[in-house]
Design a protein around this motif. Structure first.
Motif, PDB file in Angstrom:
ATOM      1  N   PHE A   1      64.394  42.105  54.554  1.00 52.84           N
ATOM      2  CA  PHE A   1      63.400  41.646  55.522  1.00 52.84           C
ATOM      3  C   PHE A   1      62.446  40.638  54.885  1.00 52.84           C
ATOM      4  O   PHE A   1      62.068  39.639  55.495  1.00 52.84           O
ATOM      5  N   ILE A   2      62.067  40.925  53.636  1.00 51.93           N
ATOM      6  CA  ILE A   2      61.107  40.044  52.954  1.00 51.93           C
ATOM      7  C   ILE A   2      61.760  38.735  52.529  1.00 51.93           C
ATOM      8  O   ILE A   2      61.255  37.645  52.788  1.00 51.93           O
ATOM      9  N   THR A   3      62.906  38.825  51.887  1.00 48.59           N
ATOM     10  CA  THR A   3      63.537  37.614  51.354  1.00 48.59           C
ATOM     11  C   THR A   3      64.012  36.676  52.454  1.00 48.59           C
ATOM     12  O   THR A   3      63.971  35.456  52.299  1.00 48.59           O
ATOM     13  N   SER A   4      64.453  37.219  53.571  1.00 53.23           N
ATOM     14  CA  SER A   4      64.865  36.340  54.660  1.00 53.23           C
ATOM     15  C   SER A   4      63.675  35.564  55.207  1.00 53.23           C
ATOM     16  O   SER A   4      63.773  34.382  55.552  1.00 53.23           O
ATOM     17  N   GLY A   5      62.512  36.221  55.273  1.00 52.60           N
ATOM     18  CA  GLY A   5      61.304  35.529  55.718  1.00 52.60           C
ATOM     19  C   GLY A   5      60.863  34.469  54.729  1.00 52.60           C
ATOM     20  O   GLY A   5      60.457  33.367  55.106  1.00 52.60           O
ATOM     21  N   MET A   6      60.948  34.799  53.429  1.00 50.21           N
ATOM     22  CA  MET A   6      60.581  33.826  52.402  1.00 50.21           C
ATOM     23  C   MET A   6      61.513  32.624  52.424  1.00 50.21           C
ATOM     24  O   MET A   6      61.092  31.477  52.262  1.00 50.21           O
ATOM     25  N   ARG A   7      62.785  32.880  52.614  1.00 53.79           N
ATOM     26  CA  ARG A   7      63.762  31.796  52.684  1.00 53.79           C
ATOM     27  C   ARG A   7      63.453  30.865  53.855  1.00 53.79           C
ATOM     28  O   ARG A   7      63.530  29.640  53.735  1.00 53.79           O
ATOM     29  N   PHE A   8      63.084  31.463  54.981  1.00 55.53           N
ATOM     30  CA  PHE A   8      62.729  30.659  56.149  1.00 55.53           C
ATOM     31  C   PHE A   8      61.505  29.790  55.856  1.00 55.53           C
ATOM     32  O   PHE A   8      61.460  28.603  56.199  1.00 55.53           O
ATOM     33  N   LEU A   9      60.494  30.386  55.226  1.00 52.69           N
ATOM     34  CA  LEU A   9      59.287  29.627  54.905  1.00 52.69           C
ATOM     35  C   LEU A   9      59.583  28.444  53.988  1.00 52.69           C
ATOM     36  O   LEU A   9      59.085  27.332  54.197  1.00 52.69           O
ATOM     37  N   LEU A  10      60.377  28.676  52.944  1.00 51.42           N
ATOM     38  CA  LEU A  10      60.700  27.591  52.018  1.00 51.42           C
ATOM     39  C   LEU A  10      61.459  26.471  52.721  1.00 51.42           C
ATOM     40  O   LEU A  10      61.177  25.278  52.528  1.00 51.42           O
ATOM     41  N   ASN A  11      62.447  26.834  53.517  1.00 52.70           N
ATOM     42  CA  ASN A  11      63.206  25.822  54.238  1.00 52.70           C
ATOM     43  C   ASN A  11      62.306  24.970  55.132  1.00 52.70           C
ATOM     44  O   ASN A  11      62.550  23.778  55.328  1.00 52.70           O
ATOM     45  N   GLN A  12      61.245  25.590  55.643  1.00 50.18           N
ATOM     46  CA  GLN A  12      60.338  24.889  56.537  1.00 50.18           C
ATOM     47  C   GLN A  12      59.362  23.981  55.787  1.00 50.18           C
ATOM     48  O   GLN A  12      58.838  23.034  56.364  1.00 50.18           O
ATOM     49  N   GLN A  13      59.114  24.269  54.500  1.00 48.00           N
ATOM     50  CA  GLN A  13      58.052  23.559  53.796  1.00 48.00           C
ATOM     51  C   GLN A  13      58.523  22.473  52.829  1.00 48.00           C
ATOM     52  O   GLN A  13      57.777  21.544  52.538  1.00 48.00           O
ATOM     53  N   ILE A  14      59.728  22.560  52.308  1.00 49.44           N
ATOM     54  CA  ILE A  14      60.175  21.600  51.298  1.00 49.44           C
ATOM     55  C   ILE A  14      60.172  20.180  51.846  1.00 49.44           C
ATOM     56  O   ILE A  14      59.597  19.258  51.241  1.00 49.44           O
ATOM     57  N   CYS A  15      60.781  19.956  52.995  1.00 48.69           N
ATOM     58  CA  CYS A  15      60.888  18.600  53.528  1.00 48.69           C
ATOM     59  C   CYS A  15      59.542  17.999  53.942  1.00 48.69           C
ATOM     60  O   CYS A  15      59.285  16.822  53.653  1.00 48.69           O
ATOM     61  N   PRO A  16      58.641  18.748  54.617  1.00 47.13           N
ATOM     62  CA  PRO A  16      57.330  18.157  54.907  1.00 47.13           C
ATOM     63  C   PRO A  16      56.576  17.709  53.661  1.00 47.13           C
ATOM     64  O   PRO A  16      55.926  16.666  53.667  1.00 47.13           O
ATOM     65  N   VAL A  17      56.686  18.492  52.586  1.00 47.12           N
ATOM     66  CA  VAL A  17      56.015  18.103  51.343  1.00 47.12           C
ATOM     67  C   VAL A  17      56.615  16.819  50.773  1.00 47.12           C
ATOM     68  O   VAL A  17      55.898  15.902  50.362  1.00 47.12           O
ATOM     69  N   LEU A  18      57.949  16.737  50.756  1.00 47.61           N
ATOM     70  CA  LEU A  18      58.601  15.543  50.209  1.00 47.61           C
ATOM     71  C   LEU A  18      58.395  14.329  51.101  1.00 47.61           C
ATOM     72  O   LEU A  18      58.245  13.201  50.607  1.00 47.61           O
ATOM     73  N   ASN A  19      58.393  14.510  52.422  1.00 38.74           N
ATOM     74  CA  ASN A  19      58.139  13.375  53.325  1.00 38.74           C
ATOM     75  C   ASN A  19      56.729  12.843  53.144  1.00 38.74           C
ATOM     76  O   ASN A  19      56.498  11.631  53.148  1.00 38.74           O
ATOM     77  N   HIS A  20      55.763  13.745  52.968  1.00 38.34           N
ATOM     78  CA  HIS A  20      54.386  13.313  52.702  1.00 38.34           C
ATOM     79  C   HIS A  20      54.303  12.586  51.362  1.00 38.34           C
ATOM     80  O   HIS A  20      53.599  11.574  51.234  1.00 38.34           O
ATOM     81  N   ALA A  21      55.018  13.107  50.371  1.00 35.13           N
ATOM     82  CA  ALA A  21      55.003  12.459  49.050  1.00 35.13           C
ATOM     83  C   ALA A  21      55.533  11.036  49.139  1.00 35.13           C
ATOM     84  O   ALA A  21      55.007  10.132  48.485  1.00 35.13           O
ATOM     85  N   ALA A  22      56.561  10.822  49.955  1.00 33.24           N
ATOM     86  CA  ALA A  22      57.159   9.485  50.060  1.00 33.24           C
ATOM     87  C   ALA A  22      56.315   8.560  50.913  1.00 33.24           C
ATOM     88  O   ALA A  22      55.933   7.462  50.488  1.00 33.24           O
ATOM     89  N   LEU A  23      56.009   8.976  52.147  1.00 31.41           N
ATOM     90  CA  LEU A  23      55.368   8.084  53.111  1.00 31.41           C
ATOM     91  C   LEU A  23      53.894   7.853  52.830  1.00 31.41           C
ATOM     92  O   LEU A  23      53.343   6.831  53.252  1.00 31.41           O
ATOM     93  N   VAL A  24      53.256   8.768  52.125  1.00 30.18           N
ATOM     94  CA  VAL A  24      51.827   8.615  51.854  1.00 30.18           C
ATOM     95  C   VAL A  24      51.573   8.337  50.369  1.00 30.18           C
ATOM     96  O   VAL A  24      51.001   7.315  50.001  1.00 30.18           O
ATOM     97  N   LEU A  25      52.031   9.263  49.512  1.00 31.39           N
ATOM     98  CA  LEU A  25      51.675   9.153  48.096  1.00 31.39           C
ATOM     99  C   LEU A  25      52.405   8.004  47.401  1.00 31.39           C
ATOM    100  O   LEU A  25      51.787   7.195  46.693  1.00 31.39           O
ATOM    101  N   LEU A  26      53.731   7.915  47.573  1.00 34.10           N
ATOM    102  CA  LEU A  26      54.462   6.827  46.927  1.00 34.10           C
ATOM    103  C   LEU A  26      54.083   5.473  47.520  1.00 34.10           C
ATOM    104  O   LEU A  26      54.059   4.455  46.824  1.00 34.10           O
ATOM    105  N   ASN A  27      53.782   5.444  48.809  1.00 32.95           N
ATOM    106  CA  ASN A  27      53.326   4.181  49.399  1.00 32.95           C
ATOM    107  C   ASN A  27      51.982   3.749  48.833  1.00 32.95           C
ATOM    108  O   ASN A  27      51.683   2.551  48.762  1.00 32.95           O
ATOM    109  N   SER A  28      51.158   4.714  48.408  1.00 37.35           N
ATOM    110  CA  SER A  28      49.901   4.335  47.765  1.00 37.35           C
ATOM    111  C   SER A  28      50.154   3.666  46.417  1.00 37.35           C
ATOM    112  O   SER A  28      49.360   2.828  45.983  1.00 37.35           O
ATOM    113  N   VAL A  29      51.259   4.023  45.754  1.00 33.10           N
ATOM    114  CA  VAL A  29      51.640   3.334  44.516  1.00 33.10           C
ATOM    115  C   VAL A  29      52.119   1.911  44.830  1.00 33.10           C
ATOM    116  O   VAL A  29      51.759   0.939  44.148  1.00 33.10           O
TER     117      VAL A  29
END
Length: 497
Positions: A180-208
């Motif tokens: 029950f716990i690990t399935s929820g954690m897996r769902f959370l990670l799947n939901q968060q990895i791409c938003p973080v990387l998209n922000h890193a590219a479109l905002v942070l790397l563009n600032s470089v």
């Protein structure tokens, strides 16, 4: 009937390249930069460190739920360790960079609160996400200002499995209910990895990328236009960036030289990066300086070398003796002024600059108008040594050929021959060092902050030159981003389960 002459045909053919460039709205680049797969490999190493730092900062929302008599609340989830087993950054035609991470693992630690029947327990749990696969594609394009931007980012992430390690008196119960716990954690990670990387590219790397100069002043007189002419051209092995590479007077930014020069070509792929500069790049700088009104110089009184002062007075002795006695001993003034924009010629044998100027020789009696002794035409050819140091393109000039003639008569031109040697020495010893000192700062090549060139080699071609070099990070991406993070926008909002 309309008569078409050979002269009209020839004139049309000469104007055709200019018309085509104007009609297409693109034109020929004055500066072209090629980044090769070797250069991308260096960027990958620094980029991987940046991605690890961003993923370590993932913030996951609390996880809570109820399964029968089992109730749980997971909070304070933090990433403790990342292991990137395999990563790859590559060019992906037509306008993309593809970044892949496979078989990675992410270790997490969080606080648990668990109620099972009448048993209540709190503590911490260590979990790990394994077989993590991430694919990100970054689309590169030219924005409306001519700046290189990451215009779009697509991302796919998957977590293969989750493992949890428990401790405490209810360890067996936790292990039984770990699904029950690990399935929820897996769902959370799947939901968060791409938003973080998209922000890193479109905002942070563009600032470089925002640190790359586009419309920047070079000094107090001229500026440089490094706007992109088109979107980057990407093949599996290289990325070519075509910049306008045009200089302009700061007081009149619309006054630029039309580009009719040879297109700079890059064929090699062995080094990390290549910079190609056409004759137009240098001609437009000379053109801008000329129209900024700075290609003039005056030497007065003690600034005129004593030996030259004596020689000039002797050469114009007859004219001086016919003047008012109060003028005879007045200080000399030499006024040097370029009469048309100098031009640059790049050949395999070397780079040269041709200059035409006038030299006025005057007596300057106190509180009286200047008295002209002579006005002569000067034609000079300078050799130019081009070098690239870090990000600064530097030019060292040396006087090679020099000829003077009179503006009045051929007879006076003959009389000026004895002055040719001393005047050339004056240019070499007094004027050329001043010019080279002003150019020592150089012109910045369009490269992001924190990145420099090393091991530069300059090669001349017919109509353009190339600089091949390797790349070096003098600052990390994180350092540059932190410097500009205050204006880079908010981070993505974490999504709750």
């Amino acid at each position: 009937m309309l008569r078409v002459t050979s002269r009209m045909v020839l004139y049309s053919l000469l104007l055709l390249p200019l018309w085509l460039g104007t009609a297409s709205g693109i034109g020929v680049p004055g500066c072209r930069i090629r980044v090769t797969a070797k250069g991308l490999e260096l960027v990958k190493k620094e980029g991987l460190r940046f991605v690890e730092q961003e993923l370590e900062n993932i913030t996951l929302g609390d996880l809570h739920g109820k399964e029968g008599q089992f109730q749980y609340n997971i909070s304070n989830i933090r990433v403790t360790r990342l292991q990137m087993a395999h990563s790859d950054l590559r060019f992906q035609p037509r306008q993309h960079l593809a970044f892949d991470i496979s078989n990675a693992s992410i270790s997490l630690r969080f606080r648990r609160q668990i109620l099972y029947w009448f048993f209540y327990d709190i503590g911490s749990i260590n979990t790990s996400a394994e077989s993590v696969h991430i694919h990100t594609a970054l689309e590169l394009s030219k924005d409306h200002t001519g700046r290189l931007k990451i215009s779009n980012s697509s991302c796919n992430a998957s977590v293969g499995r989750m493992r949890a390690g428990f401790s405490g008196t209810l360890r067996k119960v936790y292990e039984f209910l770990a699904t029950f716990i690990t399935s929820g954690m897996r769902f959370l990670l799947n939901q968060q990895i791409c938003p973080v990387l998209n922000h890193a590219a479109l905002v942070l790397l563009n600032s470089v990328l925002d640190t790359v100069p586009v419309h920047n002043p070079v000094d107090d007189y001229i500026g440089i236009d490094y706007s992109l002419l088109r979107d980057p051209v990407i093949t599996p092995d290289i990325m070519d960036l075509d910049f306008k590479g045009s200089f302009f007077p700061l007081e009149d930014g619309n006054r630029t030289l039309p580009n009719l020069a040879t297109e700079p070509l890059v064929k090699e792929t062995e080094r990390m990066v290549y910079v190609a500069l056409s004759e137009y790049f240098f001609d437009s700088a000379l053109f801008a300086y000329y129209h900024a009104g700075v290609l003039r110089m005056e030497l007065a009184g003690d600034q005129v070398p004593k030996d030259l002062d004596v020689l000039l007075r002797a050469s114009f002795f007859g004219s001086i003796m016919l003047m008012n006695p109060s003028v005879v001993d007045a200080p000399l003034i030499l006024q040097l002024q370029v009469t048309s924009p100098p031009t640059c010629a790049i050949k395999p044998s070397g780079t040269s600059v041709s200059v035409s100027a006038t030299l006025g020789i005057f007596l300057a009696p106190p509180n009286e108008p200047l008295v002209q002794l002579s006005s002569m035409t000067m034609d000079a050819r300078l050799s130019a040594k081009v070098a690239l140091r870090k990000k600064a393109l530097q030019v060292q000039l040396d006087l090679r050929r020099f000829r003077i003639s009179s503006k009045q008569s051929a007879l006076e031109s003959l009389a000026l021959i004895p002055l040719q040697g001393p005047l050339k020495t004056l240019l070499q010893l007094a004027i050329m060092p001043l010019i080279n000192e002003k150019m020592r700062k150089g012109v910045q090549v369009p490269l992001p902050e924190g990145m420099d060139f090393t091991k530069e080699v300059v090669t001349n071609h017919m109509g353009y030159l190339t600089v091949e070099a390797d790349l070096h990070f003098s600052k990390s991406l994180k350092e540059v981003i932190e410097k500009y993070r205050a204006t880079s926008g908010p981070k993505p909002t974490p999504q709750a389960a």
